[in-house]
Write an enzyme that holds these catalytic residues in place. Structure first.
Site, PDB file in Angstrom:
ATOM      1  N   THR A 213       0.882  -1.167   0.000  1.00  0.00           N
ATOM      2  CA  THR A 213       0.000   0.000   0.000  1.00  0.00           C
ATOM      3  C   THR A 213       0.919   1.216   0.000  1.00  0.00           C
ATOM      4  OG1 THR A 213      -1.792  -1.041   1.204  1.00  0.00           O
ATOM      5  CG2 THR A 213      -1.562   1.327   1.537  1.00  0.00           C
ATOM      6  N   ARG A 241     -15.098  -6.151  -0.091  1.00  0.00           N
ATOM      7  CA  ARG A 241     -14.314  -5.769   1.092  1.00  0.00           C
ATOM      8  C   ARG A 241     -13.626  -4.406   0.852  1.00  0.00           C
ATOM      9  NH1 ARG A 241      -8.673  -4.525   2.562  1.00  0.00           N
ATOM     10  NH2 ARG A 241      -8.406  -5.116   4.722  1.00  0.00           N
ATOM     11  N   VAL A 242     -13.742  -3.544   1.833  1.00  0.00           N
ATOM     12  CA  VAL A 242     -13.042  -2.257   1.791  1.00  0.00           C
ATOM     13  C   VAL A 242     -12.154  -2.182   3.023  1.00  0.00           C
ATOM     14  CG1 VAL A 242     -13.316   0.256   1.882  1.00  0.00           C
ATOM     15  CG2 VAL A 242     -14.887  -1.108   0.502  1.00  0.00           C
ATOM     16  N   GLY A 243     -10.918  -1.767   2.828  1.00  0.00           N
ATOM     17  CA  GLY A 243      -9.972  -1.674   3.947  1.00  0.00           C
ATOM     18  C   GLY A 243     -10.014  -0.313   4.613  1.00  0.00           C
ATOM     19  N   ASP A 244      -8.963  -0.030   5.367  1.00  0.00           N
ATOM     20  CA  ASP A 244      -8.901   1.224   6.123  1.00  0.00           C
ATOM     21  C   ASP A 244      -8.475   2.420   5.286  1.00  0.00           C
ATOM     22  OD1 ASP A 244      -6.392  -0.196   5.943  1.00  0.00           O
ATOM     23  OD2 ASP A 244      -5.547   1.435   7.135  1.00  0.00           O
ATOM     24  N   THR A 264      -0.697   1.821   6.907  1.00  0.00           N
ATOM     25  CA  THR A 264      -0.610   0.607   6.098  1.00  0.00           C
ATOM     26  C   THR A 264      -0.580  -0.596   7.027  1.00  0.00           C
ATOM     27  OG1 THR A 264       0.709  -0.671   4.540  1.00  0.00           O
ATOM     28  CG2 THR A 264       1.938   0.837   5.967  1.00  0.00           C
ATOM     29  N   GLY A 265      -1.295  -1.635   6.652  1.00  0.00           N
ATOM     30  CA  GLY A 265      -1.315  -2.811   7.519  1.00  0.00           C
ATOM     31  C   GLY A 265      -2.642  -3.533   7.375  1.00  0.00           C
ATOM     32  N   GLY A 267      -6.020  -3.893   7.488  1.00  0.00           N
ATOM     33  CA  GLY A 267      -6.999  -2.817   7.522  1.00  0.00           C
ATOM     34  C   GLY A 267      -8.101  -2.948   8.545  1.00  0.00           C
TER      35      GLY A 267
HETATM   36  N1  ASP Z   1      -4.347  -1.387   4.825  1.00  0.00           N
HETATM   37  C1  ASP Z   1      -4.554  -2.028   3.569  1.00  0.00           C
HETATM   38  C2  ASP Z   1      -5.910  -2.715   3.600  1.00  0.00           C
HETATM   39  O1  ASP Z   1      -6.220  -3.343   4.572  1.00  0.00           O
HETATM   40  C3  ASP Z   1      -3.522  -3.021   3.206  1.00  0.00           C
HETATM   41  C4  ASP Z   1      -2.086  -2.619   3.504  1.00  0.00           C
HETATM   42  O2  ASP Z   1      -1.826  -1.507   3.906  1.00  0.00           O
HETATM   43  O3  ASP Z   1      -1.170  -3.438   3.327  1.00  0.00           O
HETATM   44  O4  ASP Z   1      -6.618  -2.638   2.630  1.00  0.00           O
END
Ligand code: ASP
Length: 345
Positions: A213, A241-244, A264-265, A267
């Site tokens: 990301t 699905r929607v992330g953060d 990032t991580g 979500g």
């Molecule tokens: N945060 C992102 C999500 O969950 C993925 C990522 O940052 O690696 O969509």
């Protein structure tokens, strides 16, 4: 006489050394901080060529954003331009090179926020917009909304004059292979479990199935902050699905009174902890420094079982880049143009 000269020489050397150390300590204020994702990024798994490629790409993005800021451009222009460079680079999980969903599609999310006005824009689940970050900006500036999703967002982006591409543009072989691997692990896991032990779970998201990301936070000459984040999400994510990343306050946030943040991580944990806004609130209400607030929110994510990192830049140009994974692609540039690019812990 000779001895006196030696003492003088020694004193000069010590003063010079002291000045160098002081200058290094004073480095900053930071004007642009970027990330290219956090995860199990280990030096032993990285070839020197790959490492060089990542570093070169991060540097290119920093140069782009720094150029905007140096010429008096806004932090908003800088974060958008920086993220576009990373979206166009297939090394990262954003734009070209986005990871695949369970159904084998590339569905992207992005958000941008203006710290001065706290205006924000976001898109989610988009599949044909070449640069989702510019679509997020269009939502912020050309609509009365904050977030638009799927085909509606795509229609809006087209009307706003943004570049539309065939979904195949985003496809890369390495991300396709990652999906195949995840699907295999998924079917093995569901064969082992049953409806009771794995109730209603549509497959598994392996926390290692996401890297790359991208995000940027910037402080411009006018003292305005901005944040931007763009992602393909997580490999094998389920339909819709929607992330953060596009959720304002979770993966992206900017406020001139406090800080600009891009996360990032994993979500789901970032949404549940409202990480980006929590960081800002810790600074605003508790008076924490950006570093202490950054550490606190990443600890909360970790304590709950999530992983990842973030970049944060405060109104005085102080920055933090905490993460609880093995590595995070990241880079900084200070006012004087000094750049630093890092990958591992
Ligand atoms: N945060 C992102 C999500 O969950 C993925 C990522 O940052 O690696 O969509």
């Amino acid at each position: 006489m000779k001895r006196g000269f030696c003492y003088l020489l020694l004193a000069c050397c010590l003063t010079m050394c002291w000045n160098v150390v002081a200058a290094q300590k004073k480095a900053g204020p930071y004007v642009l901080v970027i990330h290219g994702g956090a995860g199990t990024i280990l030096k032993k798994n990285m070839s020197p060529e790959m490492e060089e490629a990542y570093k070169a790409s991060l540097k290119r993005a920093l140069e782009k954003g720094y150029g905007v800021l140096k010429n008096g451009g806004s932090s908003l222009d800088a974060v958008e331009a920086t993220v576009r460079v990373l979206e166009d680079d297939s090394l990262f999980n954003a734009g070209k090179g986005a990871v695949f969903t369970h159904e084998g599609r590339n569905e992207m999310d992005a958000a941008i926020m203006n710290g001065k006005t706290r205006a924000a824009g976001a898109v989610a689940g988009v599949t044909v917009i070449k640069n989702p970050i510019s679509a997020a900006r269009a939502v912020m500036e050309k609509s009365e909304h904050v977030m638009m999703i799927g085909p509606g967002a795509e229609k809006f982006a087209k009307e706003a004059g943004l570049e539309i591409v065939d979904p195949s543009y985003f496809r890369t072989e390495s991300r396709w292979k990652s999906l195949q691997k995840a699907l295999k692990e998924d079917s093995l896991a569901s064969a082992r479990s049953n409806a009771y032990t794995n109730p209603g779970k549509l497959g598994i998201i392996n926390k290692d199935n996401k890297f790359g990301t991208v995000g940027a936070v910037a402080l411009d000459k006018q003292g305005n902050l901005a944040a931007a984040t763009s992602t393909g999400g997580m490999t094998n994510k389920k339909y819709g699905r929607v992330g953060d990343s596009p959720v304002i306050g979770a993966g992206t946030y900017a406020n001139n009174n406090t800080v600009a943040v891009s996360c990032t991580g994993w979500g789901e944990y970032y949404i549940r902890n409202v990480v980006a806004y929590d960081l800002s609130a810790l600074m605003e209400y508790k008076g924490l420094s950006v570093q202490d607030a950054g550490k606190t929110v990443i600890k909360k994510v970790g304590d709950m079982g999530g992983d990842g990192g973030l970049i944060a830049l405060d109104k005085n140009g102080n920055m933090a880049m905490p993460f609880n994974t093995e590595g995070m692609y990241r880079g900084t540039v200070t006012k004087d143009g000094k750049m630093e690019v890092l990958i591992y812990k």
